[in-house]
Design a protein around this motif. Structure first.
Motif, PDB file in Angstrom:
ATOM      1  N   PRO A   9       0.456 -13.066   5.093  1.00  0.00           N
ATOM      2  CA  PRO A   9       0.751 -14.552   4.544  1.00  0.00           C
ATOM      3  C   PRO A   9      -0.301 -14.730   3.820  1.00  0.00           C
ATOM      4  CG  PRO A   9      -0.089 -14.225   6.832  1.00  0.00           C
ATOM      5  CD  PRO A   9       0.228 -12.639   6.494  1.00  0.00           C
ATOM      6  N   ALA A  10      -0.238 -15.926   3.089  1.00  0.00           N
ATOM      7  CA  ALA A  10      -1.142 -16.533   2.030  1.00  0.00           C
ATOM      8  C   ALA A  10      -2.252 -16.959   2.689  1.00  0.00           C
ATOM      9  CB  ALA A  10      -0.383 -17.561   0.839  1.00  0.00           C
ATOM     10  N   THR A  11      -2.018 -17.607   3.808  1.00  0.00           N
ATOM     11  CA  THR A  11      -3.246 -18.414   4.427  1.00  0.00           C
ATOM     12  C   THR A  11      -3.395 -17.572   5.966  1.00  0.00           C
ATOM     13  OG1 THR A  11      -2.777 -20.247   3.200  1.00  0.00           O
ATOM     14  CG2 THR A  11      -4.096 -20.485   5.448  1.00  0.00           C
ATOM     15  N   PRO A  12      -4.570 -17.310   6.102  1.00  0.00           N
ATOM     16  CA  PRO A  12      -5.728 -17.245   5.485  1.00  0.00           C
ATOM     17  C   PRO A  12      -5.564 -16.190   4.386  1.00  0.00           C
ATOM     18  CG  PRO A  12      -6.024 -16.116   7.634  1.00  0.00           C
ATOM     19  CD  PRO A  12      -4.686 -16.665   7.635  1.00  0.00           C
ATOM     20  N   THR A  13      -6.850 -16.366   3.387  1.00  0.00           N
ATOM     21  CA  THR A  13      -6.662 -15.384   2.408  1.00  0.00           C
ATOM     22  C   THR A  13      -6.716 -13.880   3.161  1.00  0.00           C
ATOM     23  OG1 THR A  13      -7.849 -17.040   1.110  1.00  0.00           O
ATOM     24  CG2 THR A  13      -7.742 -14.604   0.271  1.00  0.00           C
ATOM     25  N   PRO A  14      -5.622 -13.239   2.504  1.00  0.00           N
ATOM     26  CA  PRO A  14      -5.575 -11.789   3.155  1.00  0.00           C
ATOM     27  C   PRO A  14      -6.792 -10.845   2.609  1.00  0.00           C
ATOM     28  CG  PRO A  14      -3.965 -12.370   1.634  1.00  0.00           C
ATOM     29  CD  PRO A  14      -4.517 -13.489   1.869  1.00  0.00           C
ATOM     30  N   ILE A  15      -7.331  -9.759   3.235  1.00  0.00           N
ATOM     31  CA  ILE A  15      -8.258  -8.907   2.729  1.00  0.00           C
ATOM     32  C   ILE A  15      -7.643  -7.546   2.818  1.00  0.00           C
ATOM     33  CG2 ILE A  15     -10.268 -10.611   3.731  1.00  0.00           C
ATOM     34  CD1 ILE A  15     -10.245  -8.576   6.084  1.00  0.00           C
ATOM     35  N   PRO A  16      -8.284  -6.716   1.864  1.00  0.00           N
ATOM     36  CA  PRO A  16      -7.853  -5.356   1.976  1.00  0.00           C
ATOM     37  C   PRO A  16      -8.330  -4.603   3.057  1.00  0.00           C
ATOM     38  CG  PRO A  16      -9.013  -6.048  -0.199  1.00  0.00           C
ATOM     39  CD  PRO A  16      -9.367  -7.181   1.041  1.00  0.00           C
ATOM     40  N   GLY A  17      -7.786  -3.429   3.290  1.00  0.00           N
ATOM     41  CA  GLY A  17      -7.740  -2.577   4.518  1.00  0.00           C
ATOM     42  C   GLY A  17      -9.365  -2.130   4.879  1.00  0.00           C
ATOM     43  N   THR A  18      -9.495  -1.598   5.781  1.00  0.00           N
ATOM     44  CA  THR A  18     -10.853  -1.152   6.269  1.00  0.00           C
ATOM     45  C   THR A  18     -10.961   0.338   6.288  1.00  0.00           C
ATOM     46  OG1 THR A  18     -11.761  -2.878   7.297  1.00  0.00           O
ATOM     47  CG2 THR A  18     -12.914  -0.855   7.853  1.00  0.00           C
ATOM     48  N   LEU A  19     -11.486   1.175   5.392  1.00  0.00           N
ATOM     49  CA  LEU A  19     -11.503   2.764   5.141  1.00  0.00           C
ATOM     50  C   LEU A  19     -13.065   3.158   5.657  1.00  0.00           C
ATOM     51  CD1 LEU A  19     -10.014   5.421   4.466  1.00  0.00           C
ATOM     52  CD2 LEU A  19     -11.115   4.893   2.441  1.00  0.00           C
ATOM     53  N   THR A  20     -12.760   3.862   6.669  1.00  0.00           N
ATOM     54  CA  THR A  20     -13.989   4.705   7.412  1.00  0.00           C
ATOM     55  C   THR A  20     -14.030   6.150   7.657  1.00  0.00           C
ATOM     56  OG1 THR A  20     -14.197   2.777   9.053  1.00  0.00           O
ATOM     57  CG2 THR A  20     -15.465   4.592   9.631  1.00  0.00           C
ATOM     58  N   LEU A  21     -15.100   6.613   6.918  1.00  0.00           N
ATOM     59  CA  LEU A  21     -15.414   8.080   7.010  1.00  0.00           C
ATOM     60  C   LEU A  21     -16.121   8.308   7.996  1.00  0.00           C
ATOM     61  CD1 LEU A  21     -15.918   9.251   3.327  1.00  0.00           C
ATOM     62  CD2 LEU A  21     -14.012   9.931   4.877  1.00  0.00           C
ATOM     63  N   ALA A  22     -15.591   8.769   9.166  1.00  0.00           N
ATOM     64  CA  ALA A  22     -16.152   9.325  10.296  1.00  0.00           C
ATOM     65  C   ALA A  22     -16.717  10.828  10.525  1.00  0.00           C
ATOM     66  CB  ALA A  22     -15.383   8.628  11.537  1.00  0.00           C
ATOM     67  N   GLY A  23     -17.345  10.943   9.556  1.00  0.00           N
ATOM     68  CA  GLY A  23     -17.555  12.385   9.430  1.00  0.00           C
ATOM     69  C   GLY A  23     -16.450  13.470   8.982  1.00  0.00           C
TER      70      GLY A  23
END
Length: 194
Positions: A173-187
């Motif tokens: 949805p446009a509200t709240p402002t969407p954010i990109p995903g979270t990419l985690t390198l866990a080793g």
């Protein structure tokens, strides 16, 4: 099963149904496979269109169809366990439940809930939606032929073979402002561009 079987539809509403190694169970009507119990596929389950699962599927053989594991209306339902390196889905997997994946998925794996590897797995494309959490477990390899898209959370403890882009979910949805995903390198390791 005690041999090959053809039926117009397959609806496992409760209990356990097993397609044994070397056997083929074919549903001939489009979108005619549904499981709400326990479905063990050691041989081949062949169906046109998309199979639906709100129970548990243990896949060591081949599902010759797309699979909707769970549904948008009931997120968190449906469990898929791909239990061998020979496990094979010949089309797309859309996951709203829990998917433990290994083997081969010929189409796109779209994850809206929880997906983790249970061994090495290859997919045409990995897409993690804004509600999805995808984990590549330590020592496991996930190969995405097309660039993977991460709109939710992707954690790499093993190896991702392929490119990956963190981006905003186009369905957010446009509200709240969407954010990109979270990419985690866990080793883990990414053999591709980020």
């Amino acid at each position: 099963t005690s041999g090959d079987l053809e039926a117009a539809s397959l609806a496992n509403t409760a209990g356990t149904l097993t397609v044994n190694t070397g056997h083929t169970l074919e549903a001939t009507t489009f979108d005619a496979i549904s499981n709400a119990g326990t479905l063990n596929i050691d041989g081949t389950l062949d169906g046109a269109g998309t199979a639906s699962n709100s129970g548990t599927i243990n896949l060591a053989g081949t599902l010759d169809a797309s699979l909707a594991n769970g549904s948008a209306a009931a997120p968190g339902t449906g469990t898929l366990n791909m239990t061998s390196d020979d496990a094979h889905i010949t089309n797309h997997l859309t996951n709203y439940g829990t998917a433990n994946v290994r083997g081969e998925i010929d189409g796109t794996l779209t994850n809206h809930n929880v997906t983790q590897t249970s061994g090495a797995v290859s997919v045409a494309r990995l897409v993690t939606s804004m509600t999805g959490s995808t984990t590549i477990s330590p020592t496991h390899v996930l190969t995405s032929t097309l660039t993977a898209l991460n709109h939710g959370t992707t954690t790499i403890g093993g190896t991702l073979n392929g490119n990956i882009i963190n981006t905003v979910d186009p369905n957010a949805p446009a509200t709240p402002t969407p954010i990109p995903g979270t990419l985690t390198l866990a080793g883990g390791v990414i053999n591709g561009a980020v």
